[in-house]
Design an enzyme around this catalytic site. Structure first.
Site, PDB file in Angstrom:
ATOM      1  N   MET A  48       7.402   7.456  17.007  1.00  0.00           N
ATOM      2  CA  MET A  48       7.072   8.228  16.053  1.00  0.00           C
ATOM      3  C   MET A  48       5.663   9.132  15.888  1.00  0.00           C
ATOM      4  O   MET A  48       5.472   9.924  15.250  1.00  0.00           O
ATOM      5  CB  MET A  48       7.475   7.645  14.535  1.00  0.00           C
ATOM      6  CG  MET A  48       8.881   7.327  14.350  1.00  0.00           C
ATOM      7  SD  MET A  48       9.511   5.981  13.262  1.00  0.00           S
ATOM      8  CE  MET A  48       9.185   6.904  11.465  1.00  0.00           C
ATOM      9  N   LYS A 106       0.762  -1.121   0.139  1.00  0.00           N
ATOM     10  CA  LYS A 106      -0.191   0.169   0.147  1.00  0.00           C
ATOM     11  C   LYS A 106       0.919   1.326   0.148  1.00  0.00           C
ATOM     12  O   LYS A 106       0.561   1.989  -0.920  1.00  0.00           O
ATOM     13  CB  LYS A 106      -0.948  -0.039   1.117  1.00  0.00           C
ATOM     14  CG  LYS A 106      -1.597   1.247   1.748  1.00  0.00           C
ATOM     15  CD  LYS A 106      -2.425   1.249   2.802  1.00  0.00           C
ATOM     16  CE  LYS A 106      -3.041   2.551   3.297  1.00  0.00           C
ATOM     17  NZ  LYS A 106      -2.111   3.249   3.927  1.00  0.00           N
ATOM     18  N   ASP A 118      -5.457   7.975   8.994  1.00  0.00           N
ATOM     19  CA  ASP A 118      -5.401   7.340  10.288  1.00  0.00           C
ATOM     20  C   ASP A 118      -5.420   8.571  11.440  1.00  0.00           C
ATOM     21  O   ASP A 118      -4.826   9.686  11.314  1.00  0.00           O
ATOM     22  CB  ASP A 118      -4.151   6.547  10.456  1.00  0.00           C
ATOM     23  CG  ASP A 118      -4.375   5.021   9.839  1.00  0.00           C
ATOM     24  OD1 ASP A 118      -5.485   5.068   9.700  1.00  0.00           O
ATOM     25  OD2 ASP A 118      -3.421   4.566   9.344  1.00  0.00           O
ATOM     26  N   ASP A 151       4.432   0.824  11.608  1.00  0.00           N
ATOM     27  CA  ASP A 151       3.002  -0.035  11.309  1.00  0.00           C
ATOM     28  C   ASP A 151       3.228  -1.486  11.698  1.00  0.00           C
ATOM     29  O   ASP A 151       1.900  -1.853  11.773  1.00  0.00           O
ATOM     30  CB  ASP A 151       3.122  -0.136   9.761  1.00  0.00           C
ATOM     31  CG  ASP A 151       2.633   1.285   9.136  1.00  0.00           C
ATOM     32  OD1 ASP A 151       2.277   2.338   9.890  1.00  0.00           O
ATOM     33  OD2 ASP A 151       3.015   1.546   7.904  1.00  0.00           O
TER      34      ASP A 151
END
Length: 436
Positions: free
Chosen positions: A341, A22, A121, A319
């Site tokens: 982060m 993605k 997000d 992630d």
């Protein structure tokens, strides 16, 4: 709003092939705007965020041709620039964070690029300063409409320059890189992100006729060229999805083979999972995960508690921290998860605590997980997915839990994972989608 109903506690078995990445494909699709020639892209995942960007490109006047299920041809030879200032674009662009990356190519080729404040997000503050400061250094004028949250950059001509990015932003690096390839003279980007996504974008741009050196390092040198041509590009498998399938196998104590993972582009991911005590075997370019009854977190040499932290590449990707956190709930031992982060990516742990996990949220950036070694299984519950990665983590927890769980707001999961319930069913999961 759709939901997943998951009957947990079942062992799975089988083979999974990961989708295209993605985070890479969003950059690659924006790069098609740099040339009027035909660009063919393979391994494009069929997910909400990617489909939204393809829709925006179509509205911009890009000719989009679907060649196969996951291959597309694009031709940006007749761009509809007025769309950028339309009410439709303000709505379309604001729903997708990745749309920010159309600005660099449009600025480079047409002298202007606009974008509404992007969505995406809810994982803390994600500034756009890096992008726009880079464009300004290349010679663009910046404007911002505060009432409409609408950003714009314009330039008659871009000029190469040396710049230091204030953060090694992946999307920021991609955006500035795409603007710099058509600038006059040489641009040097210090503190550039060097993730495989950026390496892939650089390879694609070079195939189109760009002159980028230092690919894979944090210093990119770009010699501007007058124009770019067409090319053919294949997107890497999604390393975040690969990590997610590892999580599925481990938490359900299942045997799983993940096909064609591009091992050379996984970086720290296998070693971090191994530090959690997980057995991963390399078989050619596949990952084989045997069924494991238990796994023990390694301590440091002096016996102190392991810390797993995210960092810019080649460090561990942020992630996957939520996946690591879920896996740790059933490990033997204790681990400190340090999310450096983003400041609110750990806020989904309250849902894991509701399921019986032993997690202490120390502050917005750190959580201590005391593993239960499968002596006490997680309990099924009802929950809502706050973002893509927390959503998949809660889904993994539900697959492991005894009983039936419901996860609402699964559009968040669909944004990043292609056809997830069908693929889980193919390896034996009991999951169904309930349309709300």
């Amino acid at each position: 709003m759709a939901s997943f109903k998951i009957e947990g506690g079942h062992t799975l078995k089988g083979t999974i092939t990961p989708q295209g990445a993605k985070n890479e494909v969003l950059q690659i699709l924006c790069a098609v705007l740099l040339t009027p020639e035909r660009v063919v892209v393979h391994n494009v995942p069929d997910i909400i965020d990617v489909n939204k960007l393809i829709f925006i490109l179509g509205e911009l006047g890009v000719k989009v041709e679907k060649l196969t299920k996951n291959s597309y041809a694009f031709q940006a030879d007749n761009i509809n620039l007025p769309y950028l200032e339309s009410e439709d674009f303000k709505k379309d662009g604001s729903s997708l964070r990745g749309s920010i990356m159309i600005v660099g190519p449009l600025l480079a080729r047409f002298g202007k690029g606009y974008i509404p404040r992007p969505g995406g997000d809810k994982i803390g503050r994600r500034r756009l300063d890096t992008h726009f400061e880079g464009f300004i250094k290349l010679g663009a004028k910046f404007r911002y409409n505060k009432e409409e949250h609408f950003y714009g950059v314009e330039a008659e001509e871009l000029h190469g320059v040396d710049m230091l990015l204030d953060e090694a932003s992946v999307t920021g690096t991609a955006n500035i890189l795409m603007a710099a390839v058509l600038a006059k003279g040489t641009t040097k980007i210090y503190n550039a992100a060097c993730e495989p996504y950026i390496q892939q974008l650089s390879k694609m741009l070079n195939a189109m006729g760009a002159k980028i050196s230092g690919v894979g390092s944090n210093l990119l040198t770009i010699e501007g060229v007058e124009k770019l041509g067409g090319c053919e590009h294949s997107v890497l498998p999604d390393m975040i999805e690969i990590g997610s399938w590892i999580g599925v196998a481990v938490m359900t104590r299942s045997e799983l083979t993940i096909k064609n993972v591009s091992w050379d582009n996984l970086g720290q991911i296998p070693s971090v999972f191994r530090k959690l005590g997980i057995t991963l075997e390399r078989q050619g370019d596949d990952i084989y995960i045997p069924a494991q009854k238990s796994y023990e977190i390694q301590n440091y040499i002096d016996g102190s508690v392991l810390t797993v932290a995210d960092a810019p590449w080649p460090g561990f990707t942020p992630d996957l921290l939520s996946i690591v956190l879920v896996i740790a709930t059933q490990a033997k031992g204790t681990v400190l998860i340090h999310q450096k982060m983003f400041e609110s990516r750990l806020f989904f742990v309250d849902k894991l605590i509701d399921m019986g996990a032993k997690v202490i949220l120390c502050d917005p950036h750190r959580a201590t997980v005391i593993g239960m070694n499968f002596e006490s299984s997680l309990k099924a519950t009802k929950m809502t997915s706050p973002d893509i990665r927390a959503g998949i983590s809660l889904l993994i927890a539900a697959l492991s839990a005894k009983g039936t769980s419901i996860i609402h707001n699964i559009e968040q999961i669909d944004r990043g994972y292609e056809n997830i319930e069908q693929r889980l069913k193919s390896i034996g999961a009991k999951i169904e989608r309930i349309e709300g």
